[in-house]
Design a protein around this motif. Structure first.
Motif, PDB file in Angstrom:
ATOM      1  N   LEU A  62       3.620 -17.357   0.525  1.00 17.26           N
ATOM      2  CA  LEU A  62       3.002 -16.386  -0.382  1.00 17.26           C
ATOM      3  C   LEU A  62       2.720 -15.074   0.357  1.00 17.26           C
ATOM      4  CD1 LEU A  62       0.525 -18.537  -2.510  1.00 17.26           C
ATOM      5  CD2 LEU A  62       2.743 -17.577  -3.161  1.00 17.26           C
ATOM      6  N   ALA A  63       2.159 -15.188   1.549  1.00 16.29           N
ATOM      7  CA  ALA A  63       1.778 -13.967   2.266  1.00 16.29           C
ATOM      8  C   ALA A  63       3.010 -13.151   2.663  1.00 16.29           C
ATOM      9  CB  ALA A  63       0.948 -14.318   3.502  1.00 16.29           C
ATOM     10  N   GLN A  64       4.037 -13.828   3.190  1.00 12.23           N
ATOM     11  CA  GLN A  64       5.219 -13.069   3.643  1.00 12.23           C
ATOM     12  C   GLN A  64       5.969 -12.461   2.458  1.00 12.23           C
ATOM     13  OE1 GLN A  64       5.686 -12.408   6.726  1.00 12.23           O
ATOM     14  NE2 GLN A  64       5.073 -14.098   8.041  1.00 12.23           N
ATOM     15  N   VAL A  65       6.088 -13.222   1.395  1.00 14.13           N
ATOM     16  CA  VAL A  65       6.792 -12.688   0.233  1.00 14.13           C
ATOM     17  C   VAL A  65       6.001 -11.534  -0.372  1.00 14.13           C
ATOM     18  CG1 VAL A  65       7.547 -13.196  -2.116  1.00 14.13           C
ATOM     19  CG2 VAL A  65       8.075 -14.788  -0.273  1.00 14.13           C
ATOM     20  N   ALA A  66       4.675 -11.695  -0.443  1.00 11.54           N
ATOM     21  CA  ALA A  66       3.850 -10.611  -0.984  1.00 11.54           C
ATOM     22  C   ALA A  66       4.027  -9.349  -0.138  1.00 11.54           C
ATOM     23  CB  ALA A  66       2.378 -11.020  -1.007  1.00 11.54           C
ATOM     24  N   LEU A  67       4.048  -9.524   1.165  1.00 11.34           N
ATOM     25  CA  LEU A  67       4.221  -8.375   2.057  1.00 11.34           C
ATOM     26  C   LEU A  67       5.547  -7.667   1.785  1.00 11.34           C
ATOM     27  CD1 LEU A  67       3.205  -6.782   4.570  1.00 11.34           C
ATOM     28  CD2 LEU A  67       4.399  -8.462   5.982  1.00 11.34           C
ATOM     29  N   GLY A  68       6.636  -8.459   1.764  1.00  8.68           N
ATOM     30  CA  GLY A  68       7.946  -7.867   1.511  1.00  8.68           C
ATOM     31  C   GLY A  68       8.001  -7.226   0.142  1.00  8.68           C
ATOM     32  N   TYR A  69       7.431  -7.918  -0.852  1.00 10.72           N
ATOM     33  CA  TYR A  69       7.480  -7.409  -2.218  1.00 10.72           C
ATOM     34  C   TYR A  69       6.730  -6.085  -2.346  1.00 10.72           C
ATOM     35  CZ  TYR A  69       6.381  -6.837  -7.131  1.00 10.72           C
ATOM     36  OH  TYR A  69       6.223  -6.308  -8.379  1.00 10.72           O
ATOM     37  N   LEU A  70       5.519  -6.043  -1.800  1.00 14.49           N
ATOM     38  CA  LEU A  70       4.705  -4.827  -1.945  1.00 14.49           C
ATOM     39  C   LEU A  70       5.384  -3.628  -1.279  1.00 14.49           C
ATOM     40  CD1 LEU A  70       1.167  -6.347  -1.320  1.00 14.49           C
ATOM     41  CD2 LEU A  70       2.010  -5.350  -3.449  1.00 14.49           C
ATOM     42  N   VAL A  71       5.948  -3.871  -0.097  1.00 10.63           N
ATOM     43  CA  VAL A  71       6.615  -2.772   0.593  1.00 10.63           C
ATOM     44  C   VAL A  71       7.802  -2.283  -0.236  1.00 10.63           C
ATOM     45  CG1 VAL A  71       7.997  -2.177   2.621  1.00 10.63           C
ATOM     46  CG2 VAL A  71       5.880  -3.463   2.902  1.00 10.63           C
ATOM     47  N   PHE A  72       8.518  -3.221  -0.824  1.00  9.10           N
ATOM     48  CA  PHE A  72       9.697  -2.871  -1.608  1.00  9.10           C
ATOM     49  C   PHE A  72       9.313  -2.204  -2.935  1.00  9.10           C
ATOM     50  CE2 PHE A  72      12.852  -4.070  -4.829  1.00  9.10           C
ATOM     51  CZ  PHE A  72      13.951  -3.408  -4.307  1.00  9.10           C
ATOM     52  N   ARG A  73       8.379  -2.839  -3.627  1.00  9.35           N
ATOM     53  CA  ARG A  73       8.000  -2.386  -4.961  1.00  9.35           C
ATOM     54  C   ARG A  73       7.379  -0.989  -4.935  1.00  9.35           C
ATOM     55  NH1 ARG A  73       6.350  -0.294  -8.582  1.00  9.35           N
ATOM     56  NH2 ARG A  73       5.377  -0.939 -10.546  1.00  9.35           N
ATOM     57  N   TYR A  74       6.573  -0.711  -3.901  1.00 11.87           N
ATOM     58  CA  TYR A  74       5.863   0.563  -3.871  1.00 11.87           C
ATOM     59  C   TYR A  74       6.456   1.541  -2.867  1.00 11.87           C
ATOM     60  CZ  TYR A  74       2.634  -1.905  -6.828  1.00 11.87           C
ATOM     61  OH  TYR A  74       2.098  -2.616  -7.865  1.00 11.87           O
ATOM     62  N   ARG A  75       7.742   1.332  -2.502  1.00 10.35           N
ATOM     63  CA  ARG A  75       8.381   2.277  -1.594  1.00 10.35           C
ATOM     64  C   ARG A  75       8.321   3.682  -2.199  1.00 10.35           C
ATOM     65  NH1 ARG A  75      11.835  -0.149  -4.829  1.00 10.35           N
ATOM     66  NH2 ARG A  75      13.561   1.052  -5.727  1.00 10.35           N
ATOM     67  N   GLU A  76       8.340   4.679  -1.346  1.00 12.78           N
ATOM     68  CA  GLU A  76       8.132   6.040  -1.813  1.00 12.78           C
ATOM     69  C   GLU A  76       9.246   6.473  -2.765  1.00 12.78           C
ATOM     70  OE1 GLU A  76       8.396   9.142   1.123  1.00 12.78           O
ATOM     71  OE2 GLU A  76       6.727  10.179   0.181  1.00 12.78           O
ATOM     72  N   ARG A  77       8.846   6.968  -3.924  1.00 11.21           N
ATOM     73  CA  ARG A  77       9.829   7.489  -4.874  1.00 11.21           C
ATOM     74  C   ARG A  77       9.274   8.764  -5.482  1.00 11.21           C
ATOM     75  NH1 ARG A  77      10.340   2.132  -8.109  1.00 11.21           N
ATOM     76  NH2 ARG A  77       8.300   2.046  -7.095  1.00 11.21           N
ATOM     77  N   PRO A  78      10.159   9.676  -5.889  1.00 20.74           N
ATOM     78  CA  PRO A  78       9.659  10.893  -6.530  1.00 20.74           C
ATOM     79  C   PRO A  78       8.896  10.515  -7.798  1.00 20.74           C
ATOM     80  CG  PRO A  78      12.092  10.845  -6.439  1.00 20.74           C
ATOM     81  CD  PRO A  78      11.612   9.623  -5.780  1.00 20.74           C
ATOM     82  N   GLY A  79       7.792  11.173  -7.999  1.00 17.73           N
ATOM     83  CA  GLY A  79       7.036  10.927  -9.221  1.00 17.73           C
ATOM     84  C   GLY A  79       6.022   9.824  -9.098  1.00 17.73           C
ATOM     85  N   GLN A  80       6.114   9.023  -8.043  1.00 14.13           N
ATOM     86  CA  GLN A  80       5.129   7.946  -7.899  1.00 14.13           C
ATOM     87  C   GLN A  80       3.923   8.471  -7.121  1.00 14.13           C
ATOM     88  OE1 GLN A  80       5.916   3.571  -6.749  1.00 14.13           O
ATOM     89  NE2 GLN A  80       5.561   4.553  -4.780  1.00 14.13           N
ATOM     90  N   THR A  81       2.734   8.269  -7.635  1.00 11.72           N
ATOM     91  CA  THR A  81       1.562   8.631  -6.845  1.00 11.72           C
ATOM     92  C   THR A  81       0.759   7.384  -6.546  1.00 11.72           C
ATOM     93  OG1 THR A  81       0.559   9.218  -8.936  1.00 11.72           O
ATOM     94  CG2 THR A  81       1.151  11.046  -7.468  1.00 11.72           C
TER      95      THR A  81
END
Ligand code: HEM
Ligand SMILES: [Cu+2]
Ligand SMILES: [Cu+2]
Lengths: 270, 590
Positions: A62-81
């Protein structure tokens, strides 16, 4: 972006390495990982290991997948704050309580077997055997028919003359003591080892029997167990004791009752 | 306040001579860099030793001509003897634990950035600071001297358990002069660490600038502060233990040596001591020590996760409390290293329960790090990658700790490669990731130039995969019962089937170590040729990002900053930028 994916894949590989492959590898190489247990308490130790593996395995994934997921899901994108948020006390309490309960329940399941090996007194009929470690050999002593160990005196120790323990020839209880370099025991009988050391700290360990205990100079440490499977097992030293640590080996023969009686007789003939 | 500013100015004329400026400097920034390079030297040496260690495990008896040149006695014909292996093992551990993990994160980054991050112009005691670096340096020289004395370096491991370490040469090669030098080196190191700790604590309490309340301090500062408290309480005990051990060896006392010992058929003339006493004293230092190694890494990780998620740290207060929780509990769990030592089995349960308690604040930190990433705007810069890697490693190592803190499962795993895997991942590699993260993050501030981001990421990729490739299989070795600290694996039948795993580990280690060249080249190339750094390249909020790179001699050019906000004010609604400096007065809404 590419990096986000790469890191996530790394994480996944880690997860797979650590968890999925474990049972598989255990099966594939049975007898190699975690040798089959050959003692009564060994089975309980193994069970506790696998309980812990299940609980921590889930936490780990759970912890490792959550870590990978959060980094991926919230990677920097234009328009995201990013969300301006300082945290929540409710959450803090919730996960503190959850981990506390989880860890304590898991851990406390393991104390019974510990008490069996180290605290509960050995049964009356336990066979007593003394183990004295020295750089880089094991001396195994049986009390002989009188059931009593003779007195030993450090000043009488003489390896060359065949008196590695310093047995006192004046002491009658020592006359029938048997001192040998390897150990034999009968299967399914309670055993009580008494561990000593002549020089530095060593460690008496037999992996199939799930036994491991330091032998400390100046102390006599009891170790209780019952073997459940006949066989010849290697005794290894598991505490750094000097240059020969890696070759401080002996054997433990777990024999049938008859085999054990024969062995004792053979040894006494010398 | 005004007075203090005046006096500090009087002291803070920039020195002119080369020696006062770069050698016997009292400037915390120069001292920080000195510590950093001392650690860099030690980590390279420690890594080279580990190459030989891994080599010998897989190809024992091979001739390595180079070895004979340097060590004609220890490696006759270039072949490593078992005692030579053990001396490398001892020196590897000692260098890594003391001279890398204790110096770089605290003495290096702490020295450089703690005063700046709290808005001070130097440490509270600049001369003491210089003294503590030079004590550390002398300690390192004394330690390395052990390689070249008769008998070579000690073979008793970084834990130096007596009686082995107390009896002198009779117990084995390297246990004579080599062991004495080791103890003296550690004792000097302890003095240095104590001086450093005093300085850090005083500076944090006393030298904060106007507006820098405790709860506005960056988490890096908190972690250096708590680490210093641990150091103050732990190194004193190790110093005392080391002196007692020296006395046992040379003054005829018997603190750690019981009566009736017979070594190689010779009676030892000592009585009344206890080998367990050393273990208690050593681990009373030793467990806090592992937190001394890792807490600054936690601080750096928090700082980086918040900065590069462009988001305030999740649960700042909880993070501070968890640091203190870990710090205090860290002094109550030392017995978990001693389940198999012969101490009372009831005590084992007590220590096991307390170790379980300490796992809780560790978990809290992890949850808060994940919470920080959640709904952030994550910039995957090189320092950020190392911070994420730190969290991954911390989880992995924490999980394997839960197998070792139960006496029942520790019966099987104690002193096997499972333990080696555990402490390398959580203490060794995680802390090193903290150091790498800090280096990539602060390099531009320290040296005025920028490191290459691209090569940084390549370096991260190799290192992250590499360390898992090295240490994950070690768990399986431990589960197969492979004891640690074995010089060769040829003496036991049950070790034979494990040879292929050892080979895999060795190859992985060689590749990973080789890939550190990417870091070294990037580091030294950037030092001289890197792009000139801006003041605030990461758009971060803490005070070091307001001053030139590198900062002037007294940090703030005579004008100490005034702080108006917490350390992690990112993406504040209604403000023009997604980061608000600590010195920026609050706007009406926020
Ligand atoms: C957070 C940072 C941690 C660090 C830096 C750390 C470091 C270490 C180190 C260096 C050892 C080496 C022992 C040796 O030389 O034999 C060790 C062993 C051990 N660790 Fe940790 N540890 C950490 C966390 C934990 C946690 C969370 C647990 C359990 C919940 C734990 C449980 C243990 C136990 C029980 C041992 C002793 C194992 C044995 O000797 O058989 N550790 N740890
Ligand atoms: Cu040994
Ligand atoms: Cu510990």
């Amino acid at each position: 972006m590419l990096l986000a994916i790469t890191i996530w894949i790394f994480t996944l590989i880690t997860v797979i390495l650590f968890t999925d492959l474990v049972p598989e590898m255990l099966e594939l190489a049975s007898g190699q990982w975690f040798p089959e247990t050959a003692s009564v308490h060994g089975a309980i130790v193994d069970a506790q290991f696998f309980n812990t593996l299940m609980v921590t395995g889930v936490v780990f994934i759970l912890a490792q997948v959550a870590l990978g997921y959060l980094v991926f899901r919230y990677r920097e994108r234009p328009g995201q704050t990013a969300y301006y948020y300082h945290g929540s006390n409710k959450m803090e309490w919730a996960w503190t309580a959850a981990t506390t309960v989880l860890f304590f329940v898991m851990v406390s399941m393991g104390y019974g077997v510990w008490l069996d090996v180290y605290v509960h007194a050995a049964p009356e009929d336990a066979i007593q055997i003394e183990v004295t470690a020295q750089q880089f050999a094991w001396n195994i002593r049986y009390p002989g028919p009188d059931g009593q160990f003779g007195i030993v005196r450090p000043e009488l120790i003489d390896d060359a003359a065949g008196n590695p323990l310093g047995l006192d020839p004046q002491d009658p209880t020592g006359e029938d003591d048997l001192v040998v370099p390897t150990m034999a025991i009968p299967v399914n009988r309670p055993i009580e080892l008494i561990l000593r050391s002549k020089d530095v700290t060593h460690n008496f360990s037999v992996r199939e029997l799930r036994l491991k205990q330091d032998t400390v100079p100046g102390m006599m440490i009891p170790l209780r167990f019952t073997a459940t499977k006949t066989g010849k097992y290697e005794i290894a030293c598991s505490e750094l004791c000097g240059m020969g640590h890696h070759r401080m080996r002996s054997f433990l023969d777990v024999l049938s009752d008859q085999g054990y009686a024969d062995w004792l007789e053979d040894q006494s003939e010398f | 306040m005004a007075d203090a500013a005046l006096t500090s100015h009087a002291v803070h004329e920039a020195p002119t001579g080369f020696i006062r400026k770069w050698i016997f400097s009292t400037d915390h920034k120069v001292i920080g860099i000195q510590y950093f390079f001392l650690a860099l030297f030690s980590v390279l040496l420690g890594m080279i030793l580990s190459i030989f260690i891994r080599f010998n495990l897989v190809w024992p008896g091979t001739e390595i001509p180079l070895l004979e040149t340097f060590f004609p006695v220890g490696a006759p014909g270039g072949v490593m003897t078992p005692e030579f292996y053990l001396s490398f093992l001892t020196m590897h551990g000692t260098l890594m634990v003391f001279f890398v993990l204790t110096t770089a994160p605290q003495g290096g980054f702490g020295n450089y950035f703690l005063p700046i991050q709290i808005g001070a112009d130097d440490m509270a005691f600049p001369n003491l600071n210089m003294l503590s670096f030079w004590f550390t340096f002398v300690a390192l020289v004394v330690l390395l001297a052990a390689f070249f004395v008769t008998g070579g370096a000690p073979i008793s491991g970084w834990t130096a358990y007596p009686p082995l370490s107390a009896l002198g040469e009779i117990a084995g090669p390297g246990l004579g002069t080599g062991q004495t030098l080791w103890i003296v080196s550690i004792a000097i190191f302890c003095v240095a660490a104590l001086l450093g700790a005093l300085n850090f604590i005083t500076t944090t309490i006393d030298m904060r600038t106007e507006g820098m309340t405790l709860m506005r301090m960056p988490l890096t500062v908190w972690s250096w502060f708590v680490t210093a408290i641990l150091g103050l309480l732990a190194f004193g005990v190790l110093l005392a233990a080391g002196i007692l051990l020296l006395m046992d060896r040379s003054a005829g006392t018997s603190f750690f040596i019981p009566g009736g010992l017979v070594v190689s058929d010779q009676i030892i003339d000592h009585k009344g001591g206890s080998p367990l006493l050393w273990q208690h004293l050593f681990w009373f230092f030793g467990h806090p020590e592992v937190y001394i190694a890792i807490l600054p890494g936690m601080g750096v990780t928090s700082q980086l996760l918040s900065t590069f998620s462009r988001k305030p740290i999740f649960g700042y207060r909880a993070m501070v409390y968890a640091l203190f929780g870990i710090g205090i509990l860290g002094f109550m769990v030392w017995g978990h290293h001693m389940f198999m030592s012969g101490m009372s089995p009831y005590t084992a349960i007590f220590f096991s329960l307390l170790t379980t308690v300490i796992a809780v604040p560790s978990a809290i930190k992890t949850f808060n790090w994940l919470g920080t990433l959640w709904r952030g705007n994550v910039r995957l810069t090189t320092p950020m990658l190392f911070a994420v890697g730190f969290v991954s490693l911390f989880v992995t190592g924490g999980v394997s700790g839960l197998f070792l803190n139960q006496p029942s499962t520790d019966i099987y795993l104690h002193d096997t490669y499972f333990v080696v895997a555990h402490f390398h991942i959580i203490m060794g590699v995680a802390a090193i990731f903290g150091i790498f993260g800090g280096t990539y993050y602060w390099f531009s501030k320290m040296f005025g130039r920028q490191m290459s981001e691209f090569w940084g990421k390549v370096h991260f990729g190799f290192t992250f995969v590499g360390v898992y490739a090295i240490f994950t299989p070690m768990h399986f070795l431990g589960m197969a019962g492979n004891p640690r600290r074995y010089a060769e694996l040829t003496g036991f039948d049950f070790l034979e089937p494990l040879a292929s795993i050892h080979l895999f580990i060795t190859i992985a280690a060689f590749i990973t170590i080789a890939s550190q060249l990417i870091f070294l080249i990037n580091f030294f190339w950037s030092l001289f040729k890197g792009k000139k750094a801006e003041i605030n390249p990461w758009q971060a909020t803490t005070l070091e990002w307001e001053i030139p790179s590198p900062p002037p001699h007294d940090n703030f050019a005579g004008k100490l900053p005034v702080v108006y906000r917490g350390a992690y004010e990112y993406s504040v609604p209604g403000e023009p930028l997604d980061y608000s400096m600590q010195t920026a007065p609050k706007t009406a809404e926020s």
